[in-house]
Design a protein around this motif. Structure first.
Motif, PDB file in Angstrom:
ATOM      1  N   PHE A  68       4.058   5.639   6.995  1.00 37.05           N
ATOM      2  CA  PHE A  68       3.714   4.779   8.123  1.00 37.05           C
ATOM      3  C   PHE A  68       4.620   3.554   8.128  1.00 37.05           C
ATOM      4  CE2 PHE A  68       0.063   7.356   7.294  1.00 37.05           C
ATOM      5  CZ  PHE A  68      -0.415   7.681   8.555  1.00 37.05           C
ATOM      6  N   ARG A  69       5.184   3.240   9.293  1.00 36.36           N
ATOM      7  CA  ARG A  69       6.031   2.051   9.429  1.00 36.36           C
ATOM      8  C   ARG A  69       5.189   0.808   9.673  1.00 36.36           C
ATOM      9  NH1 ARG A  69      10.821   3.031  13.634  1.00 36.36           N
ATOM     10  NH2 ARG A  69      11.296   0.882  13.020  1.00 36.36           N
ATOM     11  N   THR A  70       4.037   0.990  10.294  1.00 29.62           N
ATOM     12  CA  THR A  70       3.112  -0.096  10.550  1.00 29.62           C
ATOM     13  C   THR A  70       1.723   0.402  10.213  1.00 29.62           C
ATOM     14  OG1 THR A  70       2.259  -1.615  12.248  1.00 29.62           O
ATOM     15  CG2 THR A  70       2.903   0.562  12.976  1.00 29.62           C
ATOM     16  N   VAL A  71       0.859  -0.478   9.749  1.00 26.93           N
ATOM     17  CA  VAL A  71      -0.470  -0.057   9.310  1.00 26.93           C
ATOM     18  C   VAL A  71      -1.531  -0.801  10.106  1.00 26.93           C
ATOM     19  CG1 VAL A  71      -2.078   0.047   7.380  1.00 26.93           C
ATOM     20  CG2 VAL A  71       0.332   0.515   6.992  1.00 26.93           C
ATOM     21  N   GLY A  72      -2.319  -0.056  10.860  1.00 27.75           N
ATOM     22  CA  GLY A  72      -3.426  -0.630  11.617  1.00 27.75           C
ATOM     23  C   GLY A  72      -4.621   0.281  11.518  1.00 27.75           C
ATOM     24  N   ASP A  73      -5.421   0.312  12.549  1.00 27.41           N
ATOM     25  CA  ASP A  73      -6.549   1.212  12.641  1.00 27.41           C
ATOM     26  C   ASP A  73      -6.036   2.659  12.600  1.00 27.41           C
ATOM     27  OD1 ASP A  73      -8.669   2.810  13.937  1.00 27.41           O
ATOM     28  OD2 ASP A  73      -9.610   0.869  14.272  1.00 27.41           O
ATOM     29  N   MET A  74      -6.743   3.555  11.894  1.00 27.83           N
ATOM     30  CA  MET A  74      -6.302   4.944  11.772  1.00 27.83           C
ATOM     31  C   MET A  74      -6.290   5.671  13.115  1.00 27.83           C
ATOM     32  SD  MET A  74      -8.036   6.309   8.228  1.00 27.83           S
ATOM     33  CE  MET A  74      -7.116   7.835   8.222  1.00 27.83           C
TER      34      MET A  74
ATOM     35  N   PRO B 272       0.824  -1.226   0.000  1.00 27.24           N
ATOM     36  CA  PRO B 272       0.000   0.000   0.000  1.00 27.24           C
ATOM     37  C   PRO B 272       0.849   1.263   0.000  1.00 27.24           C
ATOM     38  CG  PRO B 272      -0.829  -1.581   1.608  1.00 27.24           C
ATOM     39  CD  PRO B 272       0.490  -2.113   1.127  1.00 27.24           C
ATOM     40  N   SER B 273       0.333   2.299  -0.606  1.00 29.67           N
ATOM     41  CA  SER B 273       1.087   3.545  -0.777  1.00 29.67           C
ATOM     42  C   SER B 273       1.386   4.249   0.544  1.00 29.67           C
ATOM     43  CB  SER B 273       0.322   4.495  -1.696  1.00 29.67           C
ATOM     44  OG  SER B 273      -0.970   4.781  -1.157  1.00 29.67           O
ATOM     45  N   VAL B 274       0.645   3.937   1.616  1.00 33.79           N
ATOM     46  CA  VAL B 274       0.869   4.619   2.902  1.00 33.79           C
ATOM     47  C   VAL B 274       2.241   4.325   3.478  1.00 33.79           C
ATOM     48  CG1 VAL B 274      -1.558   4.809   3.548  1.00 33.79           C
ATOM     49  CG2 VAL B 274      -0.289   2.749   4.146  1.00 33.79           C
ATOM     50  N   TYR B 275       2.895   3.267   3.022  1.00 30.44           N
ATOM     51  CA  TYR B 275       4.231   2.944   3.516  1.00 30.44           C
ATOM     52  C   TYR B 275       5.297   3.885   2.951  1.00 30.44           C
ATOM     53  CZ  TYR B 275       2.910  -1.422   5.804  1.00 30.44           C
ATOM     54  OH  TYR B 275       2.380  -2.353   6.666  1.00 30.44           O
ATOM     55  N   PHE B 276       4.955   4.569   1.858  1.00 26.19           N
ATOM     56  CA  PHE B 276       5.907   5.484   1.234  1.00 26.19           C
ATOM     57  C   PHE B 276       5.576   6.928   1.603  1.00 26.19           C
ATOM     58  CE2 PHE B 276       5.687   1.753  -1.585  1.00 26.19           C
ATOM     59  CZ  PHE B 276       7.020   1.384  -1.589  1.00 26.19           C
ATOM     60  N   SER B 277       6.579   7.777   1.497  1.00 26.86           N
ATOM     61  CA  SER B 277       6.411   9.186   1.823  1.00 26.86           C
ATOM     62  C   SER B 277       5.299   9.815   0.975  1.00 26.86           C
ATOM     63  CB  SER B 277       7.736   9.914   1.584  1.00 26.86           C
ATOM     64  OG  SER B 277       7.588  11.293   1.770  1.00 26.86           O
ATOM     65  N   HIS B 278       4.439  10.572   1.635  1.00 24.64           N
ATOM     66  CA  HIS B 278       3.340  11.266   0.954  1.00 24.64           C
ATOM     67  C   HIS B 278       2.861  12.418   1.832  1.00 24.64           C
ATOM     68  CE1 HIS B 278       1.456   8.328   3.632  1.00 24.64           C
ATOM     69  NE2 HIS B 278       0.368   9.075   3.630  1.00 24.64           N
ATOM     70  N   LYS B 279       2.150  13.340   1.237  1.00 25.08           N
ATOM     71  CA  LYS B 279       1.594  14.456   2.008  1.00 25.08           C
ATOM     72  C   LYS B 279       0.236  14.043   2.574  1.00 25.08           C
ATOM     73  CE  LYS B 279       3.970  18.176  -0.474  1.00 25.08           C
ATOM     74  NZ  LYS B 279       4.868  18.441   0.665  1.00 25.08           N
ATOM     75  N   ARG B 280       0.025  14.338   3.856  1.00 24.37           N
ATOM     76  CA  ARG B 280      -1.230  13.944   4.512  1.00 24.37           C
ATOM     77  C   ARG B 280      -1.558  14.956   5.610  1.00 24.37           C
ATOM     78  NH1 ARG B 280      -4.213   9.139   5.257  1.00 24.37           N
ATOM     79  NH2 ARG B 280      -2.781   8.005   3.925  1.00 24.37           N
ATOM     80  N   ASN B 281      -2.840  15.185   5.803  1.00 22.65           N
ATOM     81  CA  ASN B 281      -3.273  16.018   6.913  1.00 22.65           C
ATOM     82  C   ASN B 281      -3.129  15.235   8.214  1.00 22.65           C
ATOM     83  OD1 ASN B 281      -3.941  18.230   5.335  1.00 22.65           O
ATOM     84  ND2 ASN B 281      -6.078  17.632   5.102  1.00 22.65           N
TER      85      ASN B 281
ATOM     86  N   THR C  39      15.393   3.710   0.295  1.00 12.80           N
ATOM     87  CA  THR C  39      15.465   4.781   1.293  1.00 12.80           C
ATOM     88  C   THR C  39      14.791   4.357   2.595  1.00 12.80           C
ATOM     89  OG1 THR C  39      15.304   6.334  -0.557  1.00 12.80           O
ATOM     90  CG2 THR C  39      15.115   7.247   1.651  1.00 12.80           C
ATOM     91  N   ILE C  40      13.692   3.600   2.484  1.00 14.16           N
ATOM     92  CA  ILE C  40      13.019   3.083   3.682  1.00 14.16           C
ATOM     93  C   ILE C  40      13.972   2.185   4.471  1.00 14.16           C
ATOM     94  CG2 ILE C  40      11.230   1.479   4.466  1.00 14.16           C
ATOM     95  CD1 ILE C  40       9.405   2.645   2.308  1.00 14.16           C
ATOM     96  N   ILE C  41      14.684   1.327   3.766  1.00 19.79           N
ATOM     97  CA  ILE C  41      15.625   0.413   4.432  1.00 19.79           C
ATOM     98  C   ILE C  41      16.703   1.192   5.178  1.00 19.79           C
ATOM     99  CG2 ILE C  41      17.460  -1.274   3.996  1.00 19.79           C
ATOM    100  CD1 ILE C  41      15.628  -2.454   1.790  1.00 19.79           C
ATOM    101  N   GLN C  42      17.225   2.219   4.562  1.00 17.23           N
ATOM    102  CA  GLN C  42      18.241   3.034   5.229  1.00 17.23           C
ATOM    103  C   GLN C  42      17.651   3.766   6.430  1.00 17.23           C
ATOM    104  OE1 GLN C  42      21.458   2.736   4.524  1.00 17.23           O
ATOM    105  NE2 GLN C  42      20.783   1.250   2.979  1.00 17.23           N
ATOM    106  N   GLU C  43      16.412   4.202   6.298  1.00 18.78           N
ATOM    107  CA  GLU C  43      15.740   4.907   7.390  1.00 18.78           C
ATOM    108  C   GLU C  43      15.524   3.982   8.590  1.00 18.78           C
ATOM    109  OE1 GLU C  43      11.338   6.161   7.368  1.00 18.78           O
ATOM    110  OE2 GLU C  43      12.390   7.953   6.640  1.00 18.78           O
ATOM    111  N   ILE C  44      15.131   2.737   8.311  1.00 15.75           N
ATOM    112  CA  ILE C  44      14.907   1.770   9.385  1.00 15.75           C
ATOM    113  C   ILE C  44      16.220   1.466  10.116  1.00 15.75           C
ATOM    114  CG2 ILE C  44      14.291  -0.639   9.881  1.00 15.75           C
ATOM    115  CD1 ILE C  44      12.266  -0.385   7.545  1.00 15.75           C
ATOM    116  N   LYS C  45      17.297   1.356   9.367  1.00 14.21           N
ATOM    117  CA  LYS C  45      18.595   1.073   9.983  1.00 14.21           C
ATOM    118  C   LYS C  45      19.010   2.176  10.953  1.00 14.21           C
ATOM    119  CE  LYS C  45      20.689  -1.788   6.373  1.00 14.21           C
ATOM    120  NZ  LYS C  45      21.781  -1.877   5.371  1.00 14.21           N
TER     121      LYS C  45
END
Length: 303
Positions: A247-253, A208-217, A268-274
């Motif tokens: 989001f690093r984990t996806v559950g209830d909003m 899902p796209s929420v795992y990647f960087s995006h603009k959100r309110n 980039t996510i992998i480097q960020e997690i490290k």
């Protein structure tokens, strides 16, 4: 000429172990199902199940306990994945449990339906006569989950008792259960968050796209960034603003916070997690309700 080795390579022994466990489930149980959340771990399990039985169609259905407060991106992805893989999708709704008076909607600033899922799940297990539920829990996520066996026995009330779990020596998995009991199975118990992401990268899995960087309110609460939605009970001093997050984990909003991030691709996510200094579930408010929040929900039949 020497080429630089990829330092993010996935240890294939973990994949072999997971596929072995999945095949043992098919061999030892009559009515198993995959508990599907729409998150990266359950998506990884779908792929492993496909590999375990290729070229045959996966023999397990996907069971999603829908709180009604999920990210829309997750639901869209869930439906696409079921159609793409040909796996049967079974959905049971927390709202049905609320309507039936089996659970009560929480109120207040931190109200969430996440805890209410337990009743809906146990009802689904009884209704569908399930004897094994495959889940994506990993031992590195949270200390209560570190206690889990790969075959984790639940009694006829759906409850977990640490003292009644079986030894699993030499990869011997015992699926024998009494009438009314069921087993939760965790094929990726020994994986880490980084292992999952390396696997997603190497296998080129869609997520899902929420795992990647995006603009959100979002709103800022308790030092974390919560996705603004009609389900989140905000206070007068909580101002909505736009931020670049993922989001690093996806559950209830209502219980999953975002992290500020510019990570728009898996590398980039992998480097960020490290480089991360907090755990993956550090952004889950449901784990912070008490020191033993997850332990209590496990005992009651959650996951």
């Amino acid at each position: 000429m020497h080429t630089k080795k990829n330092v993010n390579t996935f240890p294939r022994a973990l994949e072999d172990e997971a596929i072995y466990i999945i095949r043992e489930v098919a061999a030892q149980f009559e009515k198993p199902v995959l508990l599907f959340s729409g998150g990266k771990d359950s998506i990884t399990l779908v792929h492993l199940i496909q590999k375990a039985f290729y070229p045959a169609r996966p023999p397990f259905a996907m069971l999603h306990i829908d709180t009604g407060h999920n990210f829309k991106e997750t639901i869209i992805f869930r439906d696409w994945l079921a159609a793409h893989t040909g796996m049967q999708l079974i959905v049971r709704y927390v709202q049905q449990s609320i309507n039936a008076g089996k659970v009560t909607e929480e109120t207040g600033k931190y109200a969430s339906r996440n805890v209410l899922q337990t009743v809906t799940l146990l009802d689904a297990i009884e209704e569908l006569k399930l004897d094994a539920c495959i889940g994506g829990a990993r031992r590195d996520e949270e200390k209560a989950r570190a206690k889990e066996r790969i075959f984790s026995v639940r009694d006829n009330f759906g409850q977990w008792d640490a003292k009644k779990q079986r030894s699993e020596l030499f990869d011997i998995l015992n699926g024998k259960i009494n009438t009314g009991e069921n087993v939760r199975v965790f094929p990726i118990s020994n994986w880490t968050e980084l292992d999952v992401w390396n696997y997603i990268k190497e296998e080129a899995l869609a997520i899902p796209s929420v795992y990647f960087s995006h603009k959100r309110n979002v709103i800022e609460r308790d030092g974390m960034y919560w996705p603004h939605s009609p389900f989140l009970n905000t206070t007068k001093d909580e101002t909505v603003f736009e931020a670049t997050v993922r989001f690093r984990t996806v559950g209830d909003m209502t219980c999953t916070a975002a992290v500020l991030s510019e990570a728009a691709d898996i590398d980039t996510i992998i480097q960020e997690i490290k480089a991360a200094t907090i755990s993956e579930r550090g952004a889950r408010i449901d784990d912070k309700r008490s020191e033993a929040a997850m332990e209590k929900r496990k005992n009651e039949g959650y996951f």
